[in-house]
Design a protein around this motif. Structure first.
Motif, PDB file in Angstrom:
ATOM      1  N   MET A   1       0.858  -1.206   0.000  1.00 29.47           N
ATOM      2  CA  MET A   1       0.000   0.000   0.000  1.00 29.47           C
ATOM      3  C   MET A   1       0.885   1.244   0.000  1.00 29.47           C
ATOM      4  N   ASN A   2       0.587   2.239  -0.866  1.00 31.26           N
ATOM      5  CA  ASN A   2       1.423   3.427  -0.926  1.00 31.26           C
ATOM      6  C   ASN A   2       1.047   4.426   0.154  1.00 31.26           C
ATOM      7  N   ALA A   3       1.881   5.468   0.269  1.00 25.55           N
ATOM      8  CA  ALA A   3       1.687   6.458   1.341  1.00 25.55           C
ATOM      9  C   ALA A   3       0.361   7.181   1.201  1.00 25.55           C
ATOM     10  N   ASP A   4      -0.040   7.467  -0.047  1.00 25.79           N
ATOM     11  CA  ASP A   4      -1.297   8.170  -0.241  1.00 25.79           C
ATOM     12  C   ASP A   4      -2.476   7.337   0.243  1.00 25.79           C
ATOM     13  N   ALA A   5      -2.440   6.033  -0.025  1.00 28.59           N
ATOM     14  CA  ALA A   5      -3.528   5.171   0.424  1.00 28.59           C
ATOM     15  C   ALA A   5      -3.571   5.089   1.952  1.00 28.59           C
ATOM     16  N   LEU A   6      -2.389   5.051   2.609  1.00 30.61           N
ATOM     17  CA  LEU A   6      -2.351   4.991   4.060  1.00 30.61           C
ATOM     18  C   LEU A   6      -2.929   6.238   4.710  1.00 30.61           C
ATOM     19  N   LEU A   7      -2.863   7.373   4.014  1.00 30.81           N
ATOM     20  CA  LEU A   7      -3.390   8.613   4.556  1.00 30.81           C
ATOM     21  C   LEU A   7      -4.915   8.642   4.583  1.00 30.81           C
ATOM     22  N   THR A   8      -5.548   7.820   3.767  1.00 34.67           N
ATOM     23  CA  THR A   8      -6.985   7.963   3.550  1.00 34.67           C
ATOM     24  C   THR A   8      -7.822   7.913   4.830  1.00 34.67           C
ATOM     25  N   PRO A   9      -7.716   6.905   5.695  1.00 33.28           N
ATOM     26  CA  PRO A   9      -8.574   6.874   6.890  1.00 33.28           C
ATOM     27  C   PRO A   9      -8.350   8.068   7.813  1.00 33.28           C
ATOM     28  N   ALA A  10      -7.095   8.432   8.034  1.00 33.00           N
ATOM     29  CA  ALA A  10      -6.796   9.542   8.938  1.00 33.00           C
ATOM     30  C   ALA A  10      -7.294  10.862   8.373  1.00 33.00           C
ATOM     31  N   VAL A  11      -7.059  11.052   7.075  1.00 30.48           N
ATOM     32  CA  VAL A  11      -7.497  12.293   6.444  1.00 30.48           C
ATOM     33  C   VAL A  11      -9.010  12.391   6.469  1.00 30.48           C
ATOM     34  N   ARG A  12      -9.688  11.294   6.164  1.00 31.10           N
ATOM     35  CA  ARG A  12     -11.151  11.325   6.153  1.00 31.10           C
ATOM     36  C   ARG A  12     -11.709  11.645   7.544  1.00 31.10           C
ATOM     37  N   ALA A  13     -11.097  11.067   8.571  1.00 32.69           N
ATOM     38  CA  ALA A  13     -11.554  11.348   9.933  1.00 32.69           C
ATOM     39  C   ALA A  13     -11.336  12.815  10.286  1.00 32.69           C
ATOM     40  N   ARG A  57     -11.156  12.096  -8.354  1.00 33.73           N
ATOM     41  CA  ARG A  57     -11.378  10.849  -7.622  1.00 33.73           C
ATOM     42  C   ARG A  57     -11.092  11.033  -6.139  1.00 33.73           C
ATOM     43  N   THR A  58     -10.015  11.751  -5.827  1.00 31.85           N
ATOM     44  CA  THR A  58      -9.681  12.022  -4.427  1.00 31.85           C
ATOM     45  C   THR A  58     -10.768  12.862  -3.777  1.00 31.85           C
ATOM     46  N   LEU A  59     -11.239  13.880  -4.490  1.00 29.10           N
ATOM     47  CA  LEU A  59     -12.307  14.730  -3.958  1.00 29.10           C
ATOM     48  C   LEU A  59     -13.566  13.900  -3.707  1.00 29.10           C
ATOM     49  N   ALA A  60     -13.920  13.061  -4.671  1.00 32.64           N
ATOM     50  CA  ALA A  60     -15.123  12.242  -4.523  1.00 32.64           C
ATOM     51  C   ALA A  60     -14.990  11.243  -3.364  1.00 32.64           C
ATOM     52  N   ARG A  61     -13.778  10.763  -3.119  1.00 29.73           N
ATOM     53  CA  ARG A  61     -13.555   9.802  -2.033  1.00 29.73           C
ATOM     54  C   ARG A  61     -13.720  10.456  -0.663  1.00 29.73           C
ATOM     55  N   HIS A  62     -13.269  11.694  -0.538  1.00 31.35           N
ATOM     56  CA  HIS A  62     -13.225  12.340   0.774  1.00 31.35           C
ATOM     57  C   HIS A  62     -14.375  13.315   1.031  1.00 31.35           C
ATOM     58  N   ASP A 306      -1.309  20.654  -5.636  1.00 30.27           N
ATOM     59  CA  ASP A 306      -0.478  19.520  -5.232  1.00 30.27           C
ATOM     60  C   ASP A 306      -0.396  18.438  -6.312  1.00 30.27           C
ATOM     61  N   LYS A 307       0.719  17.701  -6.257  1.00 27.53           N
ATOM     62  CA  LYS A 307       1.055  16.764  -7.324  1.00 27.53           C
ATOM     63  C   LYS A 307       0.770  15.301  -6.986  1.00 27.53           C
ATOM     64  N   THR A 308       0.328  15.005  -5.754  1.00 26.92           N
ATOM     65  CA  THR A 308      -0.021  13.628  -5.391  1.00 26.92           C
ATOM     66  C   THR A 308      -1.363  13.635  -4.657  1.00 26.92           C
ATOM     67  N   PRO A 309      -2.104  12.525  -4.703  1.00 30.09           N
ATOM     68  CA  PRO A 309      -3.395  12.478  -4.006  1.00 30.09           C
ATOM     69  C   PRO A 309      -3.298  12.745  -2.518  1.00 30.09           C
ATOM     70  N   GLY A 310      -2.258  12.235  -1.854  1.00 26.88           N
ATOM     71  CA  GLY A 310      -2.128  12.459  -0.430  1.00 26.88           C
ATOM     72  C   GLY A 310      -1.939  13.923  -0.087  1.00 26.88           C
ATOM     73  N   ARG A 311      -1.069  14.592  -0.800  1.00 27.28           N
ATOM     74  CA  ARG A 311      -0.837  16.018  -0.547  1.00 27.28           C
ATOM     75  C   ARG A 311      -2.074  16.841  -0.923  1.00 27.28           C
ATOM     76  N   PHE A 312      -2.736  16.415  -1.974  1.00 22.72           N
ATOM     77  CA  PHE A 312      -3.967  17.092  -2.385  1.00 22.72           C
ATOM     78  C   PHE A 312      -5.013  17.007  -1.267  1.00 22.72           C
ATOM     79  N   ALA A 313      -5.188  15.821  -0.702  1.00 20.11           N
ATOM     80  CA  ALA A 313      -6.156  15.647   0.376  1.00 20.11           C
ATOM     81  C   ALA A 313      -5.765  16.460   1.608  1.00 20.11           C
TER      82      ALA A 313
END
Length: 322
Positions: A1-13, A57-62, A306-313
């Motif tokens: 799993m990449n760093a951007d994917a690992l950020l998803t639960p924490a960022v969403r919370a 896609r990142t916007l729609a996810r979060h 931002d240039k990556t989904p994690g930084r964008f989120a």
């Protein structure tokens, strides 16, 4: 799993805590201008199609993405969902229809497009005239001594991008009635042929509306309102609105101030004009997220660089706390 994917639960919370919905909701509104078919070194601030797709896609996810008109109404009512967001585009570029809209529809996302009506049907904004001039200038150097701007190398894309900055800074705050003419005259003096299909046609604008996208006013010729007298500013706002009514057969309810920085590009007088011209709300380019206490005629927006989904989120999260 990449760093951007690992950020998803924490960022969403964290996003849920920052924008819980209801009376305490905060509305994030993103600004775009163009979506390009491929990366362009002269337009580094505009995403290409692949970048825009993962951004959306990142916007729609979060986030819960709403049409801006609905979001404004629900912000007033205190009924916004958690993590509410809107997508907006300024100016009226043809790639909004040909590239951005298919991606938005693929992901089921609405968007609002603010149109400077004077450039529809073959027009070109002054900054695009300068960008396309810098792209097409022949030779290894460009002498702009007649403008007091010296001589500039043209050997690389970086050189030409630097030249764009010099030219736009020089022309940007000229009076709108002379700015475009001066830019066109400069291009003509170098014998450069420029494109006439950068902006949408009236038919394309109707097609965009038929796709269910929201259309808003952005004046006619995109002047810096604060540099006009109040009567001229009002004429610009009303003319842009009237032309959209003529093209679409309906009155736009939303407005975006050209350039959009409070105090520099518009003032409280122009806020009053937007209200008196019959708009329900207006957006600026003042950074941050809107709350129930925000002036509906000065709603903030921001540009995601931002240039990556994690930084964008993470930028979306930081914007909520701004």
């Amino acid at each position: 799993m990449n760093a951007d994917a690992l950020l998803t639960p924490a960022v969403r919370a964290a996003l849920g805590l920052a924008s819980p919905g209801g009376r305490r909701a905060r509305l994030s509104t993103l600004i775009f201008h163009r979506v390009l078919p491929a990366p362009d070194p002269l337009l580094p601030g505009d995403p290409d199609a692949a970048t825009f797709r993962w951004q959306m896609r990142t916007l729609a996810r979060h986030f819960n993405v709403l049409p801006l008109g609905e979001a404004v109404q629900r912000l007033r009512e205190g009924s916004l969902p958690p993590r509410a967001a809107c997508v907006t585009f300024d100016d009226g570029y043809a790639d909004n229809l040909t590239i951005a809209a298919p991606i938005l529809r693929e992901l089921g996302l609405p968007a609002t497009f603010f149109i400077a009506t004077g450039y529809l049907d073959g027009g070109r904004m002054f900054n695009d005239t300068l960008i396309e001039l810098a792209r097409r200038l022949p030779g290894e150097r460009c002498d702009l001594s007649a403008l007091g701007l010296g001589s500039h190398p043209l050997a690389s894309a970086a050189d030409r991008h630097k030249l764009v900055g010099v030219l736009v800074s020089h022309f940007k705050y000229l009076p709108p009635e002379t700015r475009l003419q001066a830019a066109e005259a400069l291009a003509a003096s170098f014998g450069v042929t420029l494109p006439d299909d950068l902006m949408m046609s009236s038919a394309q604008l109707r097609e965009l509306r038929a796709l269910g996208m929201e259309i808003g006013g952005h004046t006619d010729s995109h002047p810096i309102l604060a540099r006009q007298d109040l009567a001229a500013a009002e004429q610009e706002i009303r003319l842009g609105k009237a032309r959209l009514e003529e093209i679409l057969g309906e009155s736009p309810r939303l407005f975006a101030y050209p350039n959009g920085r409070k105090g520099k590009d518009y003032t409280e007088e122009h806020v009053a004009l937007a209200r008196s011209c019959g708009f329900d709300a207006a957006v600026s380019t003042n950074y941050g997220a809107a709350s129930a206490d925000s002036d509906p005629y000065q709603l903030p927006r921001f540009t995601p660089w931002d240039k990556t989904p994690g930084r964008f989120a993470l930028r979306l999260l930081r914007n909520l706390y701004h």
